[in-house]
Write an enzyme that holds these catalytic residues in place. Structure first.
Site, mmCIF file in Angstrom:
data_model
loop_
_atom_site.group_PDB
_atom_site.id
_atom_site.type_symbol
_atom_site.label_atom_id
_atom_site.label_comp_id
_atom_site.label_asym_id
_atom_site.label_seq_id
_atom_site.Cartn_x
_atom_site.Cartn_y
_atom_site.Cartn_z
ATOM 1 N N GLU A 112 -16.856 6.141 85.239
ATOM 2 C CA GLU A 112 -17.665 6.343 86.440
ATOM 3 C C GLU A 112 -16.862 6.821 87.654
ATOM 4 O OE1 GLU A 112 -20.853 5.850 85.467
ATOM 5 O OE2 GLU A 112 -21.410 6.696 87.403
ATOM 6 N N SER A 113 -15.608 6.336 87.780
ATOM 7 C CA SER A 113 -14.840 6.669 88.983
ATOM 8 C C SER A 113 -14.533 8.165 89.063
ATOM 9 C CB SER A 113 -13.550 5.854 89.023
ATOM 10 O OG SER A 113 -12.832 6.089 87.835
ATOM 11 N N ALA A 114 -14.646 8.866 87.930
ATOM 12 C CA ALA A 114 -14.345 10.311 87.937
ATOM 13 C C ALA A 114 -15.590 11.147 88.219
ATOM 14 C CB ALA A 114 -13.774 10.708 86.581
ATOM 15 N N VAL A 146 -20.826 10.571 81.582
ATOM 16 C CA VAL A 146 -20.157 11.021 82.804
ATOM 17 C C VAL A 146 -19.797 12.507 82.703
ATOM 18 C CG1 VAL A 146 -17.987 10.793 84.083
ATOM 19 C CG2 VAL A 146 -19.327 8.764 83.551
ATOM 20 N N ASP A 149 -22.911 14.730 82.595
ATOM 21 C CA ASP A 149 -23.577 14.867 83.899
ATOM 22 C C ASP A 149 -22.794 15.816 84.820
ATOM 23 O OD1 ASP A 149 -25.738 13.297 83.343
ATOM 24 O OD2 ASP A 149 -25.238 11.671 84.705
ATOM 25 N N THR A 169 -21.069 11.953 73.038
ATOM 26 C CA THR A 169 -20.179 11.263 72.097
ATOM 27 C C THR A 169 -20.185 9.748 72.259
ATOM 28 O OG1 THR A 169 -18.350 11.522 73.636
ATOM 29 C CG2 THR A 169 -18.603 13.248 71.963
ATOM 30 N N THR A 170 -20.974 9.214 73.214
ATOM 31 C CA THR A 170 -21.126 7.755 73.331
ATOM 32 C C THR A 170 -22.564 7.412 72.948
ATOM 33 O OG1 THR A 170 -21.854 7.962 75.629
ATOM 34 C CG2 THR A 170 -19.511 7.550 75.268
ATOM 35 N N LYS A 182 -31.495 15.791 83.422
ATOM 36 C CA LYS A 182 -30.882 15.450 84.711
ATOM 37 C C LYS A 182 -29.362 15.611 84.655
ATOM 38 C CE LYS A 182 -33.092 11.430 85.624
ATOM 39 N NZ LYS A 182 -33.530 10.364 86.523
ATOM 40 N N ALA A 211 -17.900 6.088 65.952
ATOM 41 C CA ALA A 211 -16.923 5.250 65.241
ATOM 42 C C ALA A 211 -15.747 4.855 66.135
ATOM 43 C CB ALA A 211 -16.429 5.980 63.996
HETATM 44 N N1 LIG Z 1 -28.372 12.453 82.974
HETATM 45 C C1 LIG Z 1 -29.069 11.421 82.603
HETATM 46 O O1 LIG Z 1 -30.275 11.498 82.360
HETATM 47 C C2 LIG Z 1 -28.389 10.103 82.441
HETATM 48 C C3 LIG Z 1 -29.061 9.045 81.816
HETATM 49 C C4 LIG Z 1 -28.393 7.829 81.643
HETATM 50 C C5 LIG Z 1 -27.096 7.669 82.099
HETATM 51 N N2 LIG Z 1 -26.488 8.730 82.722
HETATM 52 C C6 LIG Z 1 -25.114 8.567 83.204
HETATM 53 O O2 LIG Z 1 -24.232 8.370 82.104
HETATM 54 C C7 LIG Z 1 -23.061 7.742 82.593
HETATM 55 C C8 LIG Z 1 -22.579 6.710 81.611
HETATM 56 O O3 LIG Z 1 -22.299 7.341 80.391
HETATM 57 P P1 LIG Z 1 -21.385 6.632 79.283
HETATM 58 O O4 LIG Z 1 -21.820 5.242 79.132
HETATM 59 O O5 LIG Z 1 -21.396 7.525 78.119
HETATM 60 O O6 LIG Z 1 -19.952 6.524 79.992
HETATM 61 P P2 LIG Z 1 -18.666 7.467 79.970
HETATM 62 O O7 LIG Z 1 -19.038 8.882 79.938
HETATM 63 O O8 LIG Z 1 -17.828 6.992 81.089
HETATM 64 O O9 LIG Z 1 -17.965 7.112 78.587
HETATM 65 C C9 LIG Z 1 -17.512 5.804 78.357
HETATM 66 C C10 LIG Z 1 -16.054 5.771 77.881
HETATM 67 O O10 LIG Z 1 -16.020 6.194 76.534
HETATM 68 C C11 LIG Z 1 -15.030 7.220 76.367
HETATM 69 N N3 LIG Z 1 -15.513 7.996 75.225
HETATM 70 C C12 LIG Z 1 -16.488 8.925 75.192
HETATM 71 N N4 LIG Z 1 -16.730 9.300 73.928
HETATM 72 C C13 LIG Z 1 -15.882 8.606 73.134
HETATM 73 C C14 LIG Z 1 -15.665 8.547 71.739
HETATM 74 N N5 LIG Z 1 -16.412 9.230 70.868
HETATM 75 N N6 LIG Z 1 -14.685 7.725 71.271
HETATM 76 C C15 LIG Z 1 -13.955 6.976 72.140
HETATM 77 N N7 LIG Z 1 -14.128 6.968 73.457
HETATM 78 C C16 LIG Z 1 -15.096 7.772 73.956
HETATM 79 C C17 LIG Z 1 -14.958 7.871 77.715
HETATM 80 O O11 LIG Z 1 -13.711 8.488 77.926
HETATM 81 C C18 LIG Z 1 -15.140 6.697 78.646
HETATM 82 O O12 LIG Z 1 -13.914 6.028 78.795
HETATM 83 C C19 LIG Z 1 -23.410 7.162 83.945
HETATM 84 O O13 LIG Z 1 -22.740 7.882 84.946
HETATM 85 C C20 LIG Z 1 -24.914 7.366 84.062
HETATM 86 O O14 LIG Z 1 -25.317 7.602 85.391
HETATM 87 C C21 LIG Z 1 -27.089 9.917 82.892
#
Ligand SMILES: NC(=O)c1ccc[n+]([C@@H]2O[C@H](COP(=O)([O-])OP(=O)(O)OC[C@H]3O[C@@H](n4cnc5c(N)ncnc54)[C@H](O)[C@@H]3O)[C@@H](O)[C@H]2O)c1
Length: 427
Positions: A112-114, A146, A149, A169-170, A182, A211
């Site tokens: 989030e901080s980025a 993150v 977005d 990828t999450t 969005k 995984a």
């Molecule tokens: N646009 C939209 O409609 C919408 C909807 C819901 C949430 N969001 C936004 O999504 C963000 C949160 O997303 P998030 O939970 O994916 O967080 P994130 O993008 O910060 O990812 C979480 C962590 O997982 C790591 N990571 C990513 N893929 C990985 C993988 N395959 N293997 C290992 N590590 C991996 C990243 O480097 C990060 O450290 C928030 O900013 C939220 O506002 C947007």
């Protein structure tokens, strides 16, 4: 053939100005008018597909999405999360090379901080540096919510919009951030304060990426899946009750039927809700469940809470509010809180005080154009919107959740307390 310049007509002698009040000649052409109205519609269409083995070189799906056929060279800009790059970068580069895609890479930190304007501007600078063609060359965004977005926001700004592809990828990315339209970045203390609605060309979801996701981030994504179950899908709720406690990065990444059903039901429910209201013209949105109080909490908690964790704390309050209004029976209330708890999500947070809840609600009212429009569960799998929550209700809901959360954390203490009560009543 020679071309000669046309001879300019001699300038007409300047006419003397007509005296004020002289009527206009009747044969003057009609003026075009002083007010114009322009109306236009742009259809939006994009695909969301679950595709396993996305980085397998024999799988053409990703290459086709990038406009490549393996014969003619193509180019793209890959905007990728740094952890994903470290884990999958080599395979991705090999894949792109196989398909003759000359890719420039822009690596961004997740987390989030980025998620700030400067990161989006950096992405637009990478587009300039590679000389991205405006229509045929695409942005390939690979990462969690993150990075998706940020990349989507940058794509929507650059030359007022260039095409992009999302590869979430999450878990949270795959069921939520990666499938809607969005985009955005945080600004000040506000989540996603700067953002756009900008559809990708396609979203490709490969659960195999899960995984390597840290367990805490899997739990984070489960919050949005529980949300969909609570507001829309009682069958998904039951499926989660039987599987959520054992959901690990590996079990979700494997192609087991339960994991696939959980992910696909969550995506289907989400798209079903988003599609008729992509631009949020209607502000009563069931997918806003758990997103009334959480935006104010997420950036204030220290150490920070993940998005899904803040959503869970918000959902717990909303479950209590529904229960206290008689919308959710005692048993379903307990099931909802228990499911969040066994999934590993928090139900309470010290930052969540009645004052903050009230302040968060005021902010939500601004976001929702003057009304609370708070979705509450009306039984599991349905919502109703309310506009008349009071501070007293918020206080009682908070107290209720604290009590239930303590009991879930320490059931033995709860039993002892109940026994003490019985003894006190009997004596
Ligand atoms: N646009 C939209 O409609 C919408 C909807 C819901 C949430 N969001 C936004 O999504 C963000 C949160 O997303 P998030 O939970 O994916 O967080 P994130 O993008 O910060 O990812 C979480 C962590 O997982 C790591 N990571 C990513 N893929 C990985 C993988 N395959 N293997 C290992 N590590 C991996 C990243 O480097 C990060 O450290 C928030 O900013 C939220 O506002 C947007």
């Amino acid at each position: 053939m020679s071309v000669s310049a046309p001879t300019a007509p001699a300038p007409a002698p300047a006419a003397a100005p007509a005296p004020v009040g002289t009527p206009l000649p009747a044969d003057l052409p009609k003026p075009p008018g002083l007010t114009w109205r322009v109306e236009s519609r742009e259809p939006v269409g994009y695909d969301v597909s679950i595709v396993r083995g996305l980085l397998n070189p024999v799988n053409p799906v990703l290459a086709r999405a990038c406009g490549a056929d393996g014969r003619t060279p193509a180019r793209c800009l890959v905007v990728i999360d740094d952890k994903v790059d470290a884990l999958y970068g080599e395979r991705l580069r090999g894949y792109l090379e196989t398909w003759r895609i000359d890719a420039s890479f822009k690596v961004l930190p997740g987390d989030e901080s980025a998620k700030e304007l400067a990161s989006a501007v950096e992405v637009t600078e990478a587009m300039t540096a590679m000389g991205l063609l405006r229509r045929t060359e695409k942005i390939l965004a690979v990462g969690g919510g993150v990075v998706l977005d940020i990349a989507g926001f940058a794509a929507s700004l650059y030359r007022r919009g260039v095409p992009y592809i999302r590869v979430p990828t999450t878990l949270l990315g795959q069921v939520d951030a990666g499938v809607g339209v969005k985009t955005g970045v945080n600004h000040g203390h506000h989540k996603n304060r700067l953002g756009t609605y900008y559809a990708p060309e396609t979203a490709l979801i490969d659960p195999e990426f899960l995984a390597t996701v840290e367990p805490r981030h899997i739990t984070n994504g489960m919050a949005e899946i529980i949300k969909m179950a609570l507001v829309k899908d009682a069958a998904l709720f039951r499926l989660l009750e039987s599987t959520a406690a054992h959901s690990t990065p590996r079990s979700l990444a494997a192609s087991g039927p339960a994991a696939t059903e959980v992910i696909s039901r969550a995506i289907a429910g989400m798209l079903d809700e988003l599609e008729p209201n992509l631009w949020e013209r209607v502000l009563e949105r069931s997918v806003d469940y758990g997103h009334t109080f959480s935006p104010s909490l997420e950036l204030r908690a220290d150490p920070p809470l993940l998005h899904g964790e803040a959503v869970a704390v918000d959902m717990a309050i909303c479950v209590a509010l529904a229960h206290l209004r008689g919308l959710l029976g005692a048993e379903d209330t307990d099931r909802a809180l228990r499911l969040m708890h066994t999934t590993g999500l928090p139900l309470t947070h010290p930052v969540f005080t009645p004052d903050l809840l009230e302040e968060a609600l005021r902010d939500a009212v601004k976001h929702r154009d003057g009304l609370q429009r708070v979705p509450l569960t009306d039984g599991i799998g349905r919502v109703r919107f309310v506009n008349d929550l009071t501070r007293g209700e918020l206080e009682r809901a908070l107290e209720f959740v604290h009590h239930r959360a303590a009991a879930l954390r320490d059931p033995a203490a709860e039993e002892r307390a109940a026994e003490d009560d019985l003894v006190a009543v009997a004596s």
